[in-house]
Design an enzyme around this catalytic site. Structure first.
Site, mmCIF file in Angstrom:
data_model
loop_
_atom_site.group_PDB
_atom_site.id
_atom_site.type_symbol
_atom_site.label_atom_id
_atom_site.label_comp_id
_atom_site.label_asym_id
_atom_site.label_seq_id
_atom_site.Cartn_x
_atom_site.Cartn_y
_atom_site.Cartn_z
ATOM 1 C CG ASN A 53 -2.069 -0.921 1.108
ATOM 2 O OD1 ASN A 53 -2.149 -1.683 0.135
ATOM 3 N ND2 ASN A 53 -2.954 -0.934 2.089
ATOM 4 C CB ILE A 54 0.302 4.590 -1.562
ATOM 5 C CG1 ILE A 54 1.220 5.738 -1.960
ATOM 6 C CG2 ILE A 54 -0.917 5.086 -0.816
ATOM 7 C CD1 ILE A 54 0.705 6.554 -3.118
ATOM 8 C CE LYS A 55 -2.230 1.679 5.573
ATOM 9 N NZ LYS A 55 -3.571 1.504 6.022
ATOM 10 N N GLY A 56 2.499 2.536 3.179
ATOM 11 C CA GLY A 56 3.757 1.909 3.556
ATOM 12 C C GLY A 56 3.906 1.485 4.996
ATOM 13 C CG PHE A 57 5.960 -1.303 7.882
ATOM 14 C CD1 PHE A 57 5.013 -1.439 8.897
ATOM 15 C CD2 PHE A 57 7.208 -1.882 8.065
ATOM 16 C CE1 PHE A 57 5.304 -2.146 10.055
ATOM 17 C CE2 PHE A 57 7.511 -2.591 9.215
ATOM 18 C CZ PHE A 57 6.550 -2.718 10.209
#
Ligand code: B12
Length: 249
Positions: A126-130
């Site tokens: 996902n674009i929001k990432g980690f």
């Protein structure tokens, strides 16, 4: 004592103190507590203290034991897989893909089998990432197809073919009865059967409990474990793409 020999640390350096927790299939009483201490001793904890015991439903007790481990670790005997490729910025990943493939790199991801733990694969895709890094969807030169949870292997193979996937990323978080091993092995076998030799997409499996170095046994190209960040995966994809001198058309 050589500096490559180490012991755990609790209160004072080298005291060997460790804390372990486990459940025994017996009701909570004095005998159960004695059984927990016997197990701790057999595991090499001497002396051991029972610091917590709680009934876990009928016929089960959960324990926490704190004790000094009689075992030593020899760092010279510790063998792990070190990352053999450089960590690249998103910009460099995009540039490398553009230069090598001259098209977008296609990644298909899923949680396979009955596994519904999507947080891990979403952290990577996902674009929001980690951990402060954007996920693969953020990369201009990567097309991400995230199939979500509980995807069956035949469906994954079909989607991978339809999307002309360069890489297939599967997540396995549930490890009960070695489900992660069975599902991953089944997945890699299905890809090898469905694709002509030498054209199988890069197969990546991820999850918190895969054993380091078990790629060959699972039939995958790479395993990623706890705390993996999207940048590590993107950099690996570039490394693999360069090693294979491109991906498939
Ligand atoms: C959130 C959660 C759930 C949520 C999941 C929601 C969702 N949409 O994902 C819900 C409530 C649905 C759930 C359900 C269940 N859960 Co649950 N769940 C958890 C929990 C608390 C956190 C997992 C998590 O999100 N971690 C955070 C992510 C970021 O970490 P991660 O998954 O490890 O991913 C990282 C790496 O491993 C790696 N990675 C992971 N996948 C991939 C894939 C690729 C390609 C790559 C490159 C990297 C990668 O990168 C990620 C980022 O670093 C864990 C316990 C824990 N603290 O871990 C239990 C846990 C995983 N669940 C467990 C269980 C048993 C279940 C249930 C069976 C419970 C039940 N009886 O119903 C069900 C199973 C449902 C199913 N069919 O799968 C057990 C599994 C035990 C085992 N040994 O298998 C755990 C460990 C809890 C426990 N201690 O008992 N769960």
């Amino acid at each position: 004592m050589s500096s490559s020999i180490i012991r755990p640390y609790g209160d004072t350096t080298g005291d060997g103190m460790v804390q372990v927790s486990f459940t025994l299939p017996i009701p909570h009483d004095k005998k159960a507590e004695g059984a927990a201490l016997q197990l701790a001793r057999k595991m090499g904890l001497e002396p051991a203290m029972l610091v917590h015991a709680k009934s876990m439903g009928e016929g089960f007790t959960f324990f926490v034991v704190y004790g000094s481990s009689t075992h030593l670790v020899n760092l010279d005997d510790v063998h792990v897989t070190e990352r053999e490729y450089p960590l690249l910025s998103a910009k460099d990943v995009n540039l490398a893909i553009k230069k090598t493939l001259r098209r977008k790199l296609v990644v298909v991801g899923a949680c396979i089998g009955t596994d519904a733990h999507t947080v891990g694969i979403d952290a990577i895709l996902n674009i929001k990432g980690f951990a402060g890094e954007k996920g693969l969807e953020y990369y201009r030169e990567i097309t991400v197809v995230n199939l979500g949870a509980q995807v069956l292997v035949p469906e994954l193979v079909e989607q991978a073919r339809a999307e002309k996937a360069d890489a297939v990323l599967v997540s396995q978080v549930v490890t009960q009865k070695d489900a992660h091993i069975h599902n991953t092995t089944q997945m890699s076998a299905a890809f090898r059967e469905a694709y002509p030799a030498g054209t199988v997409p890069v197969l990546i499996a991820g999850g918190p409990r895969f054993e380091d170095g078990s790629e060959a046994a699972l039939g995958v190209d790479r395993i990623f474990g706890r705390g993996t960040t999207p940048g590590e995966v993107a950099s690996y994809l570039v490394h693999e793409m360069t090693t294979r001198k491109g991906m498939h058309p």
